[in-house]
Every structure is written in structure tokens, then in C-alpha cells.
Design a protein around this motif. Structure first.
Motif, PDB file in Angstrom:
ATOM      1  N   GLU A   1       0.758  -1.628  -0.116  1.00  0.00           N
ATOM      2  CA  GLU A   1       0.146   0.225  -0.322  1.00  0.00           C
ATOM      3  C   GLU A   1       0.845   1.025  -0.216  1.00  0.00           C
ATOM      4  O   GLU A   1       1.995   1.020   0.519  1.00  0.00           O
ATOM      5  CB  GLU A   1      -0.379   0.362   1.232  1.00  0.00           C
ATOM      6  CG  GLU A   1      -2.173  -1.486   1.244  1.00  0.00           C
ATOM      7  CD  GLU A   1      -3.206  -0.661   2.369  1.00  0.00           C
ATOM      8  OE1 GLU A   1      -4.051  -1.960   2.021  1.00  0.00           O
ATOM      9  OE2 GLU A   1      -2.889  -0.287   3.392  1.00  0.00           O
TER      10      GLU A   1
ATOM     11  N   ASP B   1      -3.278   0.406  -3.327  1.00  0.00           N
ATOM     12  CA  ASP B   1      -3.526  -1.274  -3.148  1.00  0.00           C
ATOM     13  C   ASP B   1      -2.381  -0.870  -4.569  1.00  0.00           C
ATOM     14  O   ASP B   1      -2.845  -0.840  -5.477  1.00  0.00           O
ATOM     15  CB  ASP B   1      -4.514  -2.040  -3.353  1.00  0.00           C
ATOM     16  CG  ASP B   1      -3.655  -3.471  -2.975  1.00  0.00           C
ATOM     17  OD1 ASP B   1      -2.971  -3.476  -3.389  1.00  0.00           O
ATOM     18  OD2 ASP B   1      -4.960  -4.357  -3.528  1.00  0.00           O
TER      19      ASP B   1
ATOM     20  N   THR C   1      -4.898   6.590   0.544  1.00  0.00           N
ATOM     21  CA  THR C   1      -4.536   4.998   0.269  1.00  0.00           C
ATOM     22  C   THR C   1      -4.507   4.042  -0.520  1.00  0.00           C
ATOM     23  O   THR C   1      -5.484   3.791  -1.272  1.00  0.00           O
ATOM     24  CB  THR C   1      -3.853   4.472   2.038  1.00  0.00           C
ATOM     25  OG1 THR C   1      -3.818   5.168   3.382  1.00  0.00           O
ATOM     26  CG2 THR C   1      -4.094   3.100   1.251  1.00  0.00           C
TER      27      THR C   1
END
Length: 914
Positions: free
Chosen positions: A187, A227, A225
Motif C-alpha cells: 500500500e 493498493d 491509500t
């Protein structure tokens, strides 16, 4: 004796048979299940910064035909690995069986959570017969850097340099890194001042646009954030960022410790199988280069501009691994003093496509594209033009003007003579596009539009037998959706883009009733805290500072948390707001004399004094600012009382009984002074009977108890007779008017105002071609220069569900217990409505047919409703008398109404039309 022994033997045999039958019977199935798991109002959020997050779920019926279903207990499991959760191993938290009906805002109470952790969770519940459900589908959240924790990555940007003209080119950034192993999890948190897009190995990460949400960049930046694991590969990789100027140059956000250009700070960790993690962070080793995109405009009032996209400056593959970046420059490190927190709100996304309906040539080589309706978002335009030529694309919300509010874009076409303009870091607002400089007439298929907004879900639905009401409802919600950009509601998306508190009153109940806006308002609430001055003064907009207003604008800091708490039941928003509320009330107290507010001047916020003490705004025929009138002084003092009333209720909820008592005592003293000064006893009115002022007086309990029915009667006469059934209120005051009339169940008066088609009315706007709600009641010829897409009068959008269907919060916040008060009025034959509450799906639909009223009510499992029926005549439910129907209790009758408590289930009520 033999008989007795024989009877004993039979009893034993029967017992053995019974035990065998029970043993052979299938286990009882649970009648409920836990669904729709959320963490901090969000579905599977990444990178939250709350160390004790709140978990919630809804209860669904596995046997929908049954009534009175409820949860009696729950158990939560939280694990650090998905595979552990699958085998019911909870290394982070096992709540054990908790005997409670609570399903909302359950605070995590397990092992300490650290930045970077992944948390997987599920829940099972027990029903009213103490039968356990299966485990829910798993959900997850991940932890980002927590509030108050250390953010280690430096801020980087391009070298600060003022361009010779216009704005600097939006910068690109690249960083190579090597991964020796298989990626298990990765992440990356990206905080930016200005917008950003993230790429890994040339792949765009996320479908979000215009990220991050807007924040007060004097104090705060928010990280998003991402991925990035699916885009990584063993060996060499490249991470790339494209920054957009946007809010980085907004004048109110400028400070000495950062440049007036976009900057970014990013950090994260790449977890590998059997290898140490690889840390990623921005620093001076990142490389930068100007992109092919720049902002047109100054990003302030009346000049938010658009984008210049120069295809001759495009650099193919700039974000891919095999690109030669040796000519790029090292990034410059900056050290702004910014708090960095998680963006815990739904991001901006493309929600709907908009197709043009007509292209016409208005001048030689100049074409106007009609998109069919006013909208806000991104545009794509395919063009053909002379090589190296510039194509202008202008946005307008008025047919007679090619460009409104300086919204314009430019595309420089390359040697091929073809190109596509695509909005990236700015947005269009309007219905029409004017295209200049092209070689041929655009086809309809060459132009595409996309509605963009914060991606919260729709929760309310309404339709009725009145097509005008349906159109007003739909247009109101369409307007609201076009204003919900960046985690707050803008007043207008083309001219100001400010988050006005006065307009917040006009929109909050409509938003809360029709959308899942808990995270949205929680974020906007923090923006109000961030803009507060040390004196307690609040600017009239947040997070944007700029703009005029008065007590009813800044005082939204009390109304926002209270209304959000009532809708969703999250007490944390009250706790977080209390210090801001106390300071705000202190500011009001400091600007009062003899128990009444006095007009204040600008508080060093760059606003002219005439804009600093407004009351209601833009009622029909309003002229000037009205900040110095007696009516304004009355309105603002009544609003002070309203703030005190809500603040006392908030203090009660927080267990601050002494503070609540003190607030009520202070309100009593102020009430006496204000009533004595402004009440016309002969007319039973305030402010000459103005609708907004009278409504606010009643909401604030300004009239003495004996006078309140008389004041209400006077307000009714003002609407029905003096104004001939028309509304005569503005932005903030109109919201107060509708709030009062819904509280008093005067749906007849609201319907009278809402169904007018002559001036002033919503129907008048629609009859004059409006596809979104205007800023003022007057048409363009009456008040030139005003917005055609605005938050002003959107309070009408809450009434169909809260009033006509009657679905509204009850004494217990969050819809664990709620009210249904159907507004069955003359002139409507049927209403069909639903609301997906935090606790489940609610329906309230009624129809007049064959001399009867038929009412269908759906109450979700684990909740109860208090049903207010506007009749005392014989009522049946599914053909049975009320005292014989399952799920109905505590029937109370008066001369005109019947009240009863309703357990979960679906009900069909009937009674004769009165």
C-alpha cells in the motif's frame, strides 16, 4: 403398584423417543443475518487513521415473512490475516458473545493497531430465540499512519519558479525501485496539496478522480491509500505521480512555508514473501519534469478556469519502466507545517455518463454542443484542427452566452491534426460547450460528459401521483449530486466552489435523507474545526474560508454534527465538535449587548463589512445585503437561540448536564430580551410576518408558550393568504421554514408552496427550462449574473420522504427506533417511498382507493417504528383489528390520530378516507 410401574416405564420410553426425535431434528435456523459491514462509515476502507475504529452492520431477515425479528447478541472476530479469519482464529480481537441489540458504531476493543496493519473481520448474531447465525461475509480495513503519529516522507515538488505568464506546467514525478521477491501486500499513502494521479509501471492506480478531497491547506493535507500490489512485479519497477495545480494556488491557502504550486508526500511499504519489506517514500531522489497540462485561471472567485493541454509537449511512456529519464531533474524538498490525516470519505468518481443531444454551428468554425442538461464533471472532446493549432472549448450554463464564469479549456493539436481533450485536474460546469478552432463540425459521438461527485450511495427513493413533485424531487437531487465534490457541498461549482454554512442548512436534510452521507459530513465537520479562529470566530465557508455570511452561516458548526448524529447515531461527531461549539458560542457572547447580538464587522477574513452579518439570503425580491436591517437583527438573534437550543441537546447527549443547564438558562434570558424587542403582539408576528423569520422564531422557542399557536396561525396566514400559497424565503430561512413545517406536520402548507408553477416556485424554474435548481428565485432577466446550478433551495428534497412518506428519526438516533408520520394530503392520490437507513430498509407507501387509505409499511429487523396515523376511525392491518395483529403494540388514540408501535416486518394498513 404394577400400574404405577407400567406408567413409569411408558414415561421413560416416551422420553427416550422424544430425545431421539430432538437429536434427529435439524438445528433451528437463525431468522436474521449480519450484512453490509462497514468500518468508520465506509466499506473496506484502506489506510484509516483511527486507532479504535467503529464497526457497524445491518440486520437482514432470512425469513422475510416473519415479524418482530431482532438481534439479541453478536460476536465479532478480527484477525490480521484473511486465512486466520477463515478458520475463526482472531488474533486481534474476539469480542465474545455480547448480549445487546446494538449493531452500529461498535468500537474496536482488541490488540493495539499499528500503521500498515491489515484487519479482517466478520460478525455473527443471535436472533430473538437465541439462535446463532452463520458468520457474515468477511470485511476488512487497513491502518495508515495514525493521527498524531509520525509521517516520515518529505514533501516534494518542482523547483519553485514563477512562470512568465499563466501557471506552471503540472509536474510529473518518477522513482525506480527494485523488488527481490514476490509481493504479498503493498500500500502507498499519497498526500498532496493540489490534485494527484498515481501510476505504477505505467498502470493508473484507482478509478478515482480529482484526488484528494479538499482540505484547509493552511493546516491540513489528507492522504489517500492505494493498493499497488497488483501492479508491481519482481525486479525493476517505477512509481510515478502526476500532480495538478488545483487548490495549491488558492489564495486563502497560501502560507510562507510552502510554494504556490502542487506538492506531494508519499510513503508506504511493500511486503515480500520471506524477504524484508521495501519502504517507499518521496524524497530528493525522485525525478521531475513538466507535463503537457496546466491550469488556465487563478483558482478563485469567478476564475476557476480550466486546462490547457498541449499535445506537442506530450511525452509517451513517461510513467513506464523503460522510459529514459536521464534528462529529468531531482525533485525539490519542501517542509510545510501541515497535519496529515487520512481521507476517510468516499472519493470523487465518475458516476454517470452525459450524452450530447445537439451540435449546431453558431458562427463559421464555431459550434455549440447541447449536453441536454446542466452538469458538473469531466468532458472529453475529439477534434480535428490544423496541425499546431489551438482548439478552445468553453463551458456555459446559459444558452445566450458561449462562456460563463470563465470556464474554458484549450487543446493544442499536434502534427496529425487530430486530438482529444480530456478533463484531468479541473472540471466543467454547465449545459453547453462552445468549440472553436476546429476543421470540421463535431459529431455527437465526439463529445462526452461525465458527472463526477463524492461516491456516496443513494438511500432515498420517492415517486408520487403528482408529476411536478416528481420532477422537482429528481431535479433537486440531480442538483445536489452536482455540488458534492471533494468531501463538502459547494454552493455553486462554476463561480465560487465555496462550502457555505448557510447553504449547508439548505442541503443537509436533503442529503442525509437521500444519500449515505455519514462519512461525507464527518469529513466536512472536521473542515469547520480547522478553519476556526482562536477568538472562536468561524469563517462563513469551510474548508474554503472566503465568502460572506453571518450567524446562520458559521453556526452550521452546531447544526451539522447534531443533524448527522440524529441520522446516524454516531456520538463521536458530537464529542469531536464540542470544543468548536463552545468557542463559537463564546464568540457570540462576546458580540452581544444587553442579552442580544449586535452587528459585527469583518473579522480580518478579507470580507467587506456589508457581508459580515447576513440573515436569510435571496428570498424573492431580495435586494442588497440587508445586513443592517432590523429584520436581520431579529433573525440573527433567533438563530443564536437556535444554536443554544441545539448545543444544550448536544451537551445532554455527552453527559454534560451542568453545561446543558447553563446553556438553557442563558437562552431563557436572551429569549425574554429578543421577544420583548421584536414581537408585534397585535399581529402575533416577528419581522412583519416574514416566513423565514417566523419559522426560525418557532424553531428557537422564541414566543412564550401561550403565544406559539398564535404565531403559527400567523405564519399559516402569511403563506396561504398574504403570499397566495407561495414561498417567500431564501436559502437559510427557507431551510428553517421547511424544518418547522415538517416538525408540525403541515405537509399541506409545504405542498401548496411546492406545487406552484408561477413566480416564485420550483415549478416556475422548471417551466423556464431549468435542469438544475437556480441560485435565486428570479429568472435571469430579473437578477442577471447568478448561478443556474446552486444549493439555494434544495431543502425541498428532504420533504417527500420525511413529510409525505413520513420517514424520520425518532427519539433514539440512528434509526434503531424511528417514526413514520405519513403526510396524507388532499391533491395527492398515492406516494411510494423508501429509505435505506443505517439499520436497514424502510418503506412507507400510501394510496387512496375505493374510499380507503391503504398504507404499506416495512420496518427492518432489529428496529421498531412509532406509526402516526392521521385518523381515529376503524383501522385494520392485513384484514385484522389492530389489537389482533402480530407485531403491533401500545395503540394510543385521540380524536384525530392513532399512534402505535410497530415491530419489524411488512404491514398493510387500511382505514376509511376521512
Amino acid at each position: 403398584m404394577v400400574v404405577r410401574r407400567w406408567m413409569l416405564l411408558v414415561a421413560v420410553l416416551m422420553s427416550l423417543v422424544g430425545e431421539r426425535a430432538v437429536a434427529d431434528a435439524p438445528p433451528a435456523e437463525c431468522s436474521i443475518a449480519a450484512v453490509d459491514l462497514e468500518c468508520e462509515h465506509l466499506i473496506d476502507p484502506l489506510g484509516i487513521d483511527v486507532v479504535r475504529p467503529q464497526l457497524s452492520w445491518r440486520i437482514a431477515a432470512t425469513e422475510p415473512q416473519r415479524r418482530a425479528l431482532r438481534q439479541t447478541a453478536y460476536q465479532i472476530l478480527v484477525a490480521s490475516r484473511a486465512e486466520d479469519l477463515d478458520r475463526n482464529a482472531a488474533d486481534l480481537w474476539d469480542s465474545g458473545k455480547q448480549e445487546t441489540q446494538s449493531t452500529q458504531h461498535i468500537e474496536y476493543n482488541g490488540a493495539p493497531l499499528e500503521p500498515g496493519m491489515a484487519c479482517y473481520w466478520k460478525v455473527k448474531v443471535w436472533d430473538q430465540e437465541d439462535v446463532a447465525s452463520d458468520w457474515s461475509q468477511p470485511a476488512q480495513w487497513t491502518m495508515g499512519p495514525t493521527a498524531g503519529g509520525e509521517w516520515t516522507a518529505p514533501w516534494i515538488g518542482a523547483a519553485e519558479a514563477k512562470p512568465e505568464s499563466g501557471n506552471a506546467w503540472d509536474p510529473w514525478f518518477r522513482k525506480r525501485l527494485t523488488i527481490d521477491g514476490d509481493v504479498q501486500r503493498a500500500e502507498l499513502q499519497v498526500a498532496s496539496v493540489g490534485y494527484h494521479e498515481l501510476y505504477v509501471n505505467g498502470q493508473r492506480i484507482s478509478d478515482t478522480v480529482l484526488a484528494p478531497a479538499v482540505s484547509n491547506h493552511r493546516k491540513r493535507a489528507r492522504y489517500v491509500t492505494y493498493d499497488i500490489a497488483p501492479a508491481l512485479q519482481p525486479g525493476e519497477n517505477v512509481i510515478a505521480l502526476w500532480l495538478g495545480t488545483g487548490w495549491s494556488i488558492y489564495p486563502a491557502y497560501q502560507t510562507d512555508d510552502k510554494p504556490a504550486q502542487p506538492i506531494v508526500s508519499a510513503e508506504g511499504s511493500i511486503e515480500l514473501a520471506g524477504q524484508p519489506a521495501v519502504d517507499v517514500r518521496t524524497d530528493e531522489t525522485w525525478l521531475t519534469h513538466p507535463s503537457s497540462n496546466k491550469l488556465i485561471g487563478t483558482w478563485k472567485f469567478r476564475d476557476f478556469g480550466g486546462e490547457l493541454q498541449d499535445t506537442t509537449r506530450e511525452v509517451p511512456n513517461w510513467n513506464q519502466l523503460d522510459f529514459d529519464d536521464t534528462a529529468w531533474q531531482p525533485a525539490t524538498v519542501y517542509r510545510p507545517k501541515l497535519a496529515i490525516s487520512a481521507e476517510m470519505v468516499e472519493p470523487n468518481r465518475v458516476i454517470e455518463s452525459i450524452e450530447p443531444v445537439e451540435v449546431v454551428e453558431v458562427n463559421e468554425g464555431e459550434y455549440r454542443v447541447d449536453m441536454g442538461r446542466n452538469f458538473v464533471g469531466l468532458i472529453e472532446v475529439d477534434v480535428e484542427a490544423p496541425p499546431g493549432g489551438s482548439v478552445e472549448i468553453l463551458s456555459s450554463e446559459m444558452l445566450e452566452s458561449p462562456c460563463t464564469w470563465s470556464l474554458r479549456n484549450t487543446l493544442v493539436v499536434g502534427p496529425s491534426g487530430q486530438g482529444t481533450f480530456r478533463s484531468r485536474f479541473n472540471y466543467h460546469s454547465g449545459r453547453w460547450l462552445t468549440i472553436r478552432g476546429v476543421s470540421r463540425k463535431p459529431e455527437l459521438s465526439d463529445v462526452r460528459g461525465y458527472l463526477v461527485r463524492s461516491d456516496f450511495g443513494r438511500t432515498g427513493q420517492f415517486e408520487s401521483s403528482n408529476e411536478l413533485l416528481n420532477d422537482i424531487y429528481d431535479t433537486t437531487l440531480w442538483t445536489l449530486e452536482n455540488l458534492a465534490l471533494g468531501g463538502y457541498l459547494v454552493d455553486c461549482p462554476q463561480r465560487e466552489r465555496m462550502g457555505y454554512g448557510g447553504d449547508g442548512h439548505a442541503t443537509i436534510n436533503t442529503a442525509l435523507t437521500n444519500y449515505d452521507a455519514a462519512a461525507f459530513y464527518t469529513k466536512w465537520n472536521q473542515d469547520w474545526h480547522d478553519v476556526q479562529y482562536d477568538s472562536g470566530y468561524l469563517p462563513y465557508t469551510a474548508p474554503t474560508y472566503w465568502g460572506g455570511g453571518g450567524p446562520g452561516w458559521s453556526g452550521f458548526c452546531v447544526v451539522l454534527p447534531w443533524e448527522t448524529f440524529r441520522q446516524y447515531g454516531d456520538r463521536r461527531i458530537l464529542e469531536q465538535s464540542w470544543p468548536t461549539i463552545e468557542r463559537w458560542l463564546g464568540f457570540l457572547e462576546a458580540h452581544s449587548e444587553d442579552d442580544m447580538l449586535v452587528r459585527w464587522k469583518s473579522q480580518g477574513d478579507g470580507i467587506a463589512d456589508q457581508w459580515a452579518f447576513l440573515s436569510d439570503w435571496l428570498w424573492p425580491g431580495a435586494d442588497g445585503t440587508n445586513s443592517g436591517t432590523r429584520e436581520t437583527l431579529m433573525f440573527n438573534n433567533a438563530y443564536w437561540l437556535y444554536n443554544l437550543k441545539l448545543a444544550a441537546a448536544i451537551a445532554d447527549e455527552l453527559g454534560k448536564s451542568d453545561e446543558a443547564a447553563a446553556l438553557r438558562q442563558r437562552a431563557s434570558t436572551i429569549r425574554d430580551a429578543v421577544h420583548a424587542e421584536f414581537y408585534d403582539a397585535d399581529d402575533h408576528s416577528y419581522a412583519g410576518g416574514m416566513q423565514a423569520h417566523m419559522a426560525l422564531a418557532l424553531l428557537a422557542d422564541l414566543p412564550p408558550e401561550a403565544e406559539r399557536p398564535l404565531v403559527m396561525d400567523r405564519l399559516e396566514r402569511e403563506i396561504a393568504e398574504v403570499r397566495d400559497g407561495h414561498i417567500h424565503a431564501g436559502i437559510t430561512g427557507g431551510a428553517m421554514l421547511f424544518k418547522l413545517l415538517m416538525r408540525e406536520q403541515r405537509d399541506d402548507l409545504i405542498a401548496t408552496m411546492a406545487t406552484q408553477t408561477d413566480f416564485p416556485s420550483w415549478g416556475y424554474m422548471l417551466d423556464n427550462g431549468a435542469t438544475t435548481i437556480w441560485e435565486c428565485w428570479e429568472p435571469e432577466s430579473g437578477r442577471p449574473g447568478h448561478s443556474k446550478l446552486h444549493s439555494s433551495y434544495l431543502y425541498v428534497g428532504a420533504w417527500p420522504i420525511m413529510g409525505l412518506a413520513g420517514i424520520r428519526p425518532g427519539e433514539e438516533p440512528g434509526f434503531a427506533a424511528f417514526e413514520i408520520r405519513p403526510g396524507i394530503i388532499d391533491g395527492l392520490h398515492w406516494v411510494k417511498a423508501s429509505y435505506d437507513a443505517p439499520t436497514g430498509h424502510i418503506e412507507s407507501s400510501w394510496r387512496k382507493q375505493d374510499g380507503e387509505v391503504e398504507l404499506t409499511v416495512v420496518v427492518p429487523p432489529n428496529t421498531t417504528a412509532t406509526l402516526h396515523l392521521p385518523t381515529s376511525r376503524k383501522i385494520t392491518e392485513s384484514g385484522k383489528a389492530l389489537d389482533q395483529a402480530e407485531g403491533l403494540t401500545n395503540v394510543r388514540r385521540s380524536e384525530e390520530t392513532t399512534l402505535l408501535d410497530v415491530a419489524s416486518g411488512t404491514y398493510e394498513f387500511r382505514w376509511p378516507v376521512d
